[in-house]
Design an enzyme around this catalytic site. Structure first.
Site, mmCIF file in Angstrom:
data_model
loop_
_atom_site.group_PDB
_atom_site.id
_atom_site.type_symbol
_atom_site.label_atom_id
_atom_site.label_comp_id
_atom_site.label_asym_id
_atom_site.label_seq_id
_atom_site.Cartn_x
_atom_site.Cartn_y
_atom_site.Cartn_z
ATOM 1 N N SER A 143 0.826 -1.194 0.000
ATOM 2 C CA SER A 143 0.000 0.000 0.000
ATOM 3 C C SER A 143 0.874 1.263 0.000
ATOM 4 O O SER A 143 1.708 1.422 -0.882
ATOM 5 C CB SER A 143 -0.959 -0.036 1.192
ATOM 6 O OG SER A 143 -1.990 0.908 1.044
ATOM 7 N N ASP A 153 -8.507 -5.813 -5.766
ATOM 8 C CA ASP A 153 -8.277 -4.612 -4.954
ATOM 9 C C ASP A 153 -8.899 -3.415 -5.655
ATOM 10 O O ASP A 153 -8.600 -3.144 -6.821
ATOM 11 C CB ASP A 153 -6.774 -4.416 -4.784
ATOM 12 C CG ASP A 153 -6.415 -3.183 -3.969
ATOM 13 O OD1 ASP A 153 -7.322 -2.580 -3.360
ATOM 14 O OD2 ASP A 153 -5.226 -2.832 -3.938
ATOM 15 N N HIS A 203 -6.285 -6.326 -1.553
ATOM 16 C CA HIS A 203 -5.192 -5.383 -1.339
ATOM 17 C C HIS A 203 -4.011 -6.005 -0.596
ATOM 18 O O HIS A 203 -2.859 -5.718 -0.900
ATOM 19 C CB HIS A 203 -5.755 -4.198 -0.536
ATOM 20 C CG HIS A 203 -4.834 -3.035 -0.400
ATOM 21 N ND1 HIS A 203 -4.469 -2.239 -1.460
ATOM 22 C CD2 HIS A 203 -4.210 -2.500 0.691
ATOM 23 C CE1 HIS A 203 -3.680 -1.274 -1.036
ATOM 24 N NE2 HIS A 203 -3.498 -1.402 0.257
#
Length: 512
Positions: free
Chosen positions: A216, A427, A486
């Site tokens: 991320s 994601d 994610h």
């Protein structure tokens, strides 16, 4: 940040009821297949013995190391021996009046792991705790969404190497002090200062092969940290070999969220379940904003030149923030909609860390890392109200650095022995097609982007078959993982493990 039943099996069950004996046999066969797959990958659970013999012998001669020792048999609510580990707070500099400290948790390798390597893992946010990565992604303890209790993580990266989880920057998790950084260079300087203090206490780790990993917003952290280490080789007694970033923040949000958002909805239209009129609105507005044909016009293999931004600035033009429009509508259709994994529906799974979906949600109190017995066991400060993602800004005036794709990432790829970008295809918070745009608009090792298409190479996971795409050119490995959200090590741990094996040089390819 921020067991699965196959559709084929469900179809078979719907066609013909199974007897109890047949169901038992099916489960037994599944266990046997999992066991055989683990043997083929040469994986053994790291934990589970009362003596801690599932961990390679490692000792630290500095007496201070004993202050950080964690008894693997006494971690609250974990009913198996995790083996020895070390955790606590260390300052970001050697100054005698230094009050800024980062919290860490270090695990040595299991019996199949390498003592020559050290993996650093950080979560993103900015300001999200790396203890989430430890407990729910690639650490030796697995306590993921919906799990009733902690279990041994068969796919722990400690089966490859030792691993160091750090809650950083200052202001994250248990870490101490007042945030004072304004950019990524300052973040890297503080983290390198922490590493120096860490290596003074755990000096036997000096000289190890070093790998920077994270997900991320760590897609921004990691390239800047790597660049700082490469530029200051004498500052740190570790050999930086490579990096991994998954579902990474590498460019502007308009590139990684807005441009691909409507295309993503069309790809997964049966998941979003929007009505026809709303889909027409999205598709028309996407065309008006310059998003609809962006991929077809600019993303080619090889690229034809640098890509323009679709609007007048690095932000979405007025009326063109389609990502938020889609998110709001998705929550109306499915109040459990999870930007981190779009397949989630009711019920929202409980989370021992309090962040099971798109929003924080305290379903059990205290959260695991707010339990006093847990804090004592891992030498965490008792007066800190731990949250998975910080309630304060860990950058004083937000992060003033440019995204790494425009600055340090190309040179970091060039200086690394192995460089990995991974992306889960389910994601929505950062979309894989946006990452493809970033790669194709970036120049490294003398050429812009990949010269041949990504889709030409399937990513094969041991015992599972094709689970996405992979492609490598000029020192950059890119892998897309089907069905994963994610957090790839959380949602597709076996796939993540294979990729991590390749990163450290234990496989010739991430693909089986």
């Amino acid at each position: 940040m921020l067991g699965r039943i196959s559709l084929m099996l469900l179809a078979l069950l719907a066609l013909e009821p199974l007897s109890s004996a047949a169901r038992l046999m099916t489960k037994q066969q599944l266990r046997e297949r999992q066991h055989e797959a683990a043997k083929r990958l040469d994986i053994k659970p790291r934990a589970g013995s009362s003596s801690g013999s599932g961990v390679k012998n490692i000792t630290f001669t500095n007496p201070r190391a004993s202050e950080f020792y964690v008894d693997g048999t006494s971690i609250p609510l974990v009913d198996f021996d995790v083996g020895p580990s070390w955790s606590g707070l260390l300052p970001i500099s050697s100054a005698p009046n230094e009050t800024r400290k980062l919290f860490f948790w270090f695990f040595p390798p299991g019996p199949q792991g390498s003592l020559d390597d050290l993996i650093f893992w950080t979560n993103g946010g900015p300001g999200c705790s790396s203890l989430e990565g430890l407990l729910q992604e690639n650490g030796p303890i697995s306590w993921s969404l919906g799990q009733a209790k902690a279990t041994v993580n068969q796919w722990s990266w400690t089966n490859i190497s030792s691993i160091l989880y750090v809650e950083q920057p200052v202001g994250t998790g248990f870490s101490q002090g007042v945030p004072n950084i304004t950019n990524e260079d300052e973040l890297a300087e503080q983290l390198i200062g922490f590493f120096q203090q860490f290596l003074e206490v755990f000096s036997e780790l000096k000289g190890k092969n070093f790998y920077l990993t994270g997900e991320s917003y760590a897609g921004t952290y990691v390239p800047y940290i790597a660049s700082h280490i490469f530029a200051n080789k004498s500052a740190l007694d570790l050999k930086l070999k490579g990096f991994w970033v998954s579902d990474p923040s590498l460019s502007f949000d308009v590139v990684q969220e807005e441009i691909p958002a409507v295309g993503f909805v069309n790809k997964y239209e049966h998941v979003f379940s929007f009505n026809q009129s709303f889909m027409e609105f999205l598709n028309n507005r996407s065309a008006e904003c310059g998003y609809a044909n962006y991929f077809a016009e600019h993303v080619s293999y090889p690229p034809k030149g640098l890509f323009p931004l679709p609007g007048k600035s690095i932000e979405a033009d007025p009326g063109c923030d389609l990502w938020d429009t889609i998110f709001d509508a998705a929550l109306l259709v499915n109040p459990a909609f999870n930007i981190y994994r779009i397949f989630d529906t009711w019920p929202i799974l409980w989370d021992v860390l309090g962040f099971p979906g798109s929003f924080p949600q305290t379903q059990v109190s205290p959260l695991y890392f707010n339990r006093e017995d847990v804090k004592k066991a891992i030498h965490a400060p008792l007066d800190v109200d731990w949250t998975e993602c910080s309630n304060i800004n860990v950058f004083v005036r937000n992060d003033e650095s440019l995204p790494p794709a425009f600055t340090v990432l190309p040179s970091v790829i060039e200086q690394s022995e192995r460089a990995v970008i991974v992306h889960g295809l389910a994601d929505f918070i950062l979309i894989a097609e946006g990452t493809r745009i970033v790669i194709q608009n970036m120049t490294w090792n003398g050429l812009q982007g990949f010269q041949t298409p990504i889709a030409n190479d399937s990513f094969i996971v041991e015992g599972m078959g094709a689970l996405g795409n992979m492609h490598e050119e000029r020192g950059l490995m890119y892998v897309e993982v089907d069905l994963s959200g994610h957090m790839v090590p959380q949602f597709s741990p076996k796939a993540a493990f294979q990729i991590a094996q390749w990163l450290l040089g234990f496989r010739d390819s991430p693909s089986d």
